[in-house]
Scaffold this motif. Structure first.
Motif, PDB file in Angstrom:
ATOM      1  N   HIS A  58      36.447  49.289  39.525  1.00  0.00           N
ATOM      2  CA  HIS A  58      35.849  49.159  40.857  1.00  0.00           C
ATOM      3  C   HIS A  58      35.465  47.714  41.183  1.00  0.00           C
ATOM      4  CE1 HIS A  58      32.431  49.410  38.127  1.00  0.00           C
ATOM      5  NE2 HIS A  58      31.682  48.876  39.067  1.00  0.00           N
ATOM      6  N   ILE A  59      35.236  46.903  40.159  1.00  0.00           N
ATOM      7  CA  ILE A  59      34.845  45.507  40.400  1.00  0.00           C
ATOM      8  C   ILE A  59      36.007  44.723  40.982  1.00  0.00           C
ATOM      9  CG2 ILE A  59      34.021  43.383  39.302  1.00  0.00           C
ATOM     10  CD1 ILE A  59      32.791  45.162  37.113  1.00  0.00           C
ATOM     11  N   PHE A  60      37.209  44.946  40.467  1.00  0.00           N
ATOM     12  CA  PHE A  60      38.353  44.113  40.817  1.00  0.00           C
ATOM     13  C   PHE A  60      39.210  44.703  41.936  1.00  0.00           C
ATOM     14  CE2 PHE A  60      37.076  43.136  36.508  1.00  0.00           C
ATOM     15  CZ  PHE A  60      37.052  41.760  36.512  1.00  0.00           C
ATOM     16  N   THR A  61      39.230  46.021  42.073  1.00  0.00           N
ATOM     17  CA  THR A  61      40.034  46.623  43.133  1.00  0.00           C
ATOM     18  C   THR A  61      39.417  46.427  44.515  1.00  0.00           C
ATOM     19  OG1 THR A  61      38.966  48.756  42.686  1.00  0.00           O
ATOM     20  CG2 THR A  61      41.090  48.342  41.625  1.00  0.00           C
ATOM     21  N   THR A  62      38.127  46.074  44.570  1.00  0.00           N
ATOM     22  CA  THR A  62      37.487  45.867  45.880  1.00  0.00           C
ATOM     23  C   THR A  62      37.621  44.431  46.370  1.00  0.00           C
ATOM     24  OG1 THR A  62      35.392  45.550  44.679  1.00  0.00           O
ATOM     25  CG2 THR A  62      35.819  47.732  45.595  1.00  0.00           C
ATOM     26  N   LEU A  63      38.191  43.548  45.569  1.00  0.00           N
ATOM     27  CA  LEU A  63      38.398  42.171  46.015  1.00  0.00           C
ATOM     28  C   LEU A  63      39.498  42.130  47.073  1.00  0.00           C
ATOM     29  CD1 LEU A  63      38.312  40.471  42.502  1.00  0.00           C
ATOM     30  CD2 LEU A  63      36.546  40.305  44.268  1.00  0.00           C
ATOM     31  N   PRO A  64      39.410  41.207  48.037  1.00  0.00           N
ATOM     32  CA  PRO A  64      40.402  41.181  49.121  1.00  0.00           C
ATOM     33  C   PRO A  64      41.811  40.901  48.615  1.00  0.00           C
ATOM     34  CG  PRO A  64      39.018  39.213  49.173  1.00  0.00           C
ATOM     35  CD  PRO A  64      38.399  40.151  48.190  1.00  0.00           C
ATOM     36  N   ARG A  65      42.759  41.708  49.068  1.00  0.00           N
ATOM     37  CA  ARG A  65      44.177  41.576  48.745  1.00  0.00           C
ATOM     38  C   ARG A  65      44.427  41.648  47.234  1.00  0.00           C
ATOM     39  NH1 ARG A  65      46.965  39.368  53.463  1.00  0.00           N
ATOM     40  NH2 ARG A  65      48.863  39.226  52.206  1.00  0.00           N
ATOM     41  N   SER A  66      43.580  42.388  46.522  1.00  0.00           N
ATOM     42  CA  SER A  66      43.763  42.463  45.070  1.00  0.00           C
ATOM     43  C   SER A  66      44.859  43.444  44.686  1.00  0.00           C
ATOM     44  CB  SER A  66      42.447  42.853  44.381  1.00  0.00           C
ATOM     45  OG  SER A  66      41.993  44.102  44.838  1.00  0.00           O
ATOM     46  N   GLY A  67      44.987  44.543  45.434  1.00  0.00           N
ATOM     47  CA  GLY A  67      46.007  45.518  45.097  1.00  0.00           C
ATOM     48  C   GLY A  67      45.746  46.160  43.741  1.00  0.00           C
ATOM     49  N   THR A  68      46.803  46.698  43.156  1.00  0.00           N
ATOM     50  CA  THR A  68      46.684  47.351  41.853  1.00  0.00           C
ATOM     51  C   THR A  68      47.048  46.408  40.721  1.00  0.00           C
ATOM     52  OG1 THR A  68      47.176  49.535  42.800  1.00  0.00           O
ATOM     53  CG2 THR A  68      47.467  49.276  40.425  1.00  0.00           C
ATOM     54  N   VAL A  69      48.248  45.824  40.774  1.00  0.00           N
ATOM     55  CA  VAL A  69      48.704  44.951  39.692  1.00  0.00           C
ATOM     56  C   VAL A  69      47.838  43.704  39.607  1.00  0.00           C
ATOM     57  CG1 VAL A  69      50.617  43.542  38.867  1.00  0.00           C
ATOM     58  CG2 VAL A  69      51.060  45.828  39.771  1.00  0.00           C
ATOM     59  N   ARG A  70      47.509  43.120  40.743  1.00  0.00           N
ATOM     60  CA  ARG A  70      46.710  41.888  40.744  1.00  0.00           C
ATOM     61  C   ARG A  70      45.299  42.165  40.214  1.00  0.00           C
ATOM     62  NH1 ARG A  70      47.599  39.483  46.092  1.00  0.00           N
ATOM     63  NH2 ARG A  70      49.413  38.468  45.153  1.00  0.00           N
ATOM     64  N   ALA A  71      44.701  43.281  40.632  1.00  0.00           N
ATOM     65  CA  ALA A  71      43.370  43.642  40.121  1.00  0.00           C
ATOM     66  C   ALA A  71      43.420  43.903  38.618  1.00  0.00           C
ATOM     67  CB  ALA A  71      42.850  44.876  40.853  1.00  0.00           C
TER      68      ALA A  71
END
Length: 417
Positions: free
Chosen positions: A278-291
């Motif tokens: 939840h910390i990384f998937t809520t970042l803007p334009r993070s998506g799945t692979v990038r998060a």
């Protein structure tokens, strides 16, 4: 004040330290006492029995701490599982440390093991123990890095295919946007040479595109005209021979795409099960692979980065300052975790398209004369301070609580009114 888990005790337990020079087939080990004398030297094979023998001999020597050049692999796993404190001293550091003990600069595994052990004895205040991540994070990191490697292979092969087609079938190169896209590969599977493409008419091309489910972004008549406008490719026996090469490359590219897709499904599943998702998937334009890449490369061991500056330095987005007398030079930080830097900069570069604060930071950096990579690193450093606070508190990124973003938005309101 750092916690005990992020620093070594002032004196080595039992007064001895060990160093291990890692190799593919066998590993040289040295144990030194409090006076810096080598009290034990031995070599173990890189096998299951060899690693068990390593643990037994270190325990017999009463060594509780081991210095090594790398922080992953089966050797490190065996040491950590046996309860040893592992300290990583990078190969670059070890290269410079050899000059302490002689000016010849010779490379010897047994000597390097001694240097590692003695440095662990003398430089304890500057060294930090290895803090491992959870198994879920390690698995996610391995999957993300495997996908990235395959993407690199795909890019290289796509470039090779493009260069090949420029010589034998130029019309296929600029027909669709990406040479390795699904529609482009499908076209080349069906029309792998100029002779086969000559059969096409606007109507036949339209019928074929419909049969493969083309999105219709470009009209069939326009695509057919692109084929006609391109230089003629090889025909006859020459074209048929080169079509074999085309099909070979297509087979490998198709397989790479299939495996990359399979890894992406694994990444999505592993990320969904991770407690920090939840910390990384809520970042803007993070998506799945990038998060997933951000989570995997930063890790989940909070004690590893007691400050955001520590995270920024390891990621290589904080500048390196060198000063001597009145001369002061601020330059690129070469010593960094390149996987972490790539993940953070990839995220930062795209975040500016969805976050006004990120866009403002990037644009101001470009206005000051920085090129794109430098501006992205400046933005990445700012993002790491935000990410670090979310990560330490285990909370999702919330734009409404991002004070710098809200200040910028409130400043823009009178202008847009």
């Amino acid at each position: 004040m750092e916690s005990a888990s992020t620093s070594l005790p002032a004196v080595a337990p039992n007064g001895v330290t060990a160093g291990l020079d890692w190799a593919n087939d066998d590993h040289a080990v040295a144990v030194v006492d409090a006076a810096g004398r080598a009290v034990k030297r031995f070599t173990v094979a890189h096998t299951g029995p060899g690693l068990r023998d390593l643990v037994r001999k270190l325990q017999a020597a009463k060594a509780a701490e081991v210095a090594i050049e790398r922080g992953d692999g089966k050797v490190v796993d065996a040491l950590l599982h046996a309860g040893f404190t592992v300290v990583v001293i990078s190969p670059n550091q070890l290269k410079n440390l050899r000059s302490r003990y002689g000016s010849a600069g010779n490379k010897d595994d047994r000597f390097d093991a001694f240097v590692l052990a003695d440095t662990l004895r003398t430089d304890r205040a500057r060294l930090r123990p290895l803090l491992p991540d959870s198994p879920a994070t390690v698995t996610l990191r391995q999957t993300c890095r495997a996908r990235r490697d395959l993407v690199g292979h795909r890019v290289a092969l796509a470039n090779q295919l493009r260069a090949h087609l420029q010589n034998c079938f130029p019309g296929a190169v600029g027909l669709f946007r990406d040479i390795d896209s699904a529609i482009s590969l499908a076209f080349l599977h069906r029309f792998d040479c100029q002779d086969r493409a000559d059969w096409l008419s606007p109507r036949r091309l339209a019928a074929w595109l419909k049969s493969v489910g083309y999105c219709g972004r470009v009209r069939p008549a326009v695509l057919h005209q692109r084929l006609l406008d391109a230089p003629r490719g090889a025909t006859g026996d020459d074209g048929a021979a080169k079509a074999h090469i085309t099909r070979a490359m297509l087979t490998v590219l198709t397989s790479l795409n299939t495996q990359i897709t399979a890894l992406e499904r694994q990444i999505a599943e592993q990320l969904a099960l991770h407690t920090d998702a939840h910390i990384f998937t809520t970042l803007p334009r993070s998506g799945t692979v990038r998060a997933a890449r951000l989570l995997a490369e930063i890790g989940d061991c909070r004690a590893r980065f007691p400050t955001p500056e520590a995270l920024a330095c390891l990621a290589g987005v904080a500048p390196s300052t060198r000063q001597s007398g009145k001369a002061r030079h601020v330059g690129f930080r070469w010593a960094a975790d390149k996987q972490l830097r790539d993940a953070v900069c990839d995220f930062a570069a795209d975040s500016r398209h969805a976050n006004p604060w990120a866009a403002s930071l990037y644009n101001r950096a470009r206005t000051r004369g920085h090129d794109h990579p430098h501006a992205v690193r400046i933005l990445a450093r700012a993002w790491l301070f935000v990410i670090w606070h979310c990560w330490q508190d285990s909370i999702a990124y919330d734009p409404t609580r991002h004070r710098a973003l809200q200040t910028l938005l409130n400043q823009d309101q009178p202008t847009t009114a």
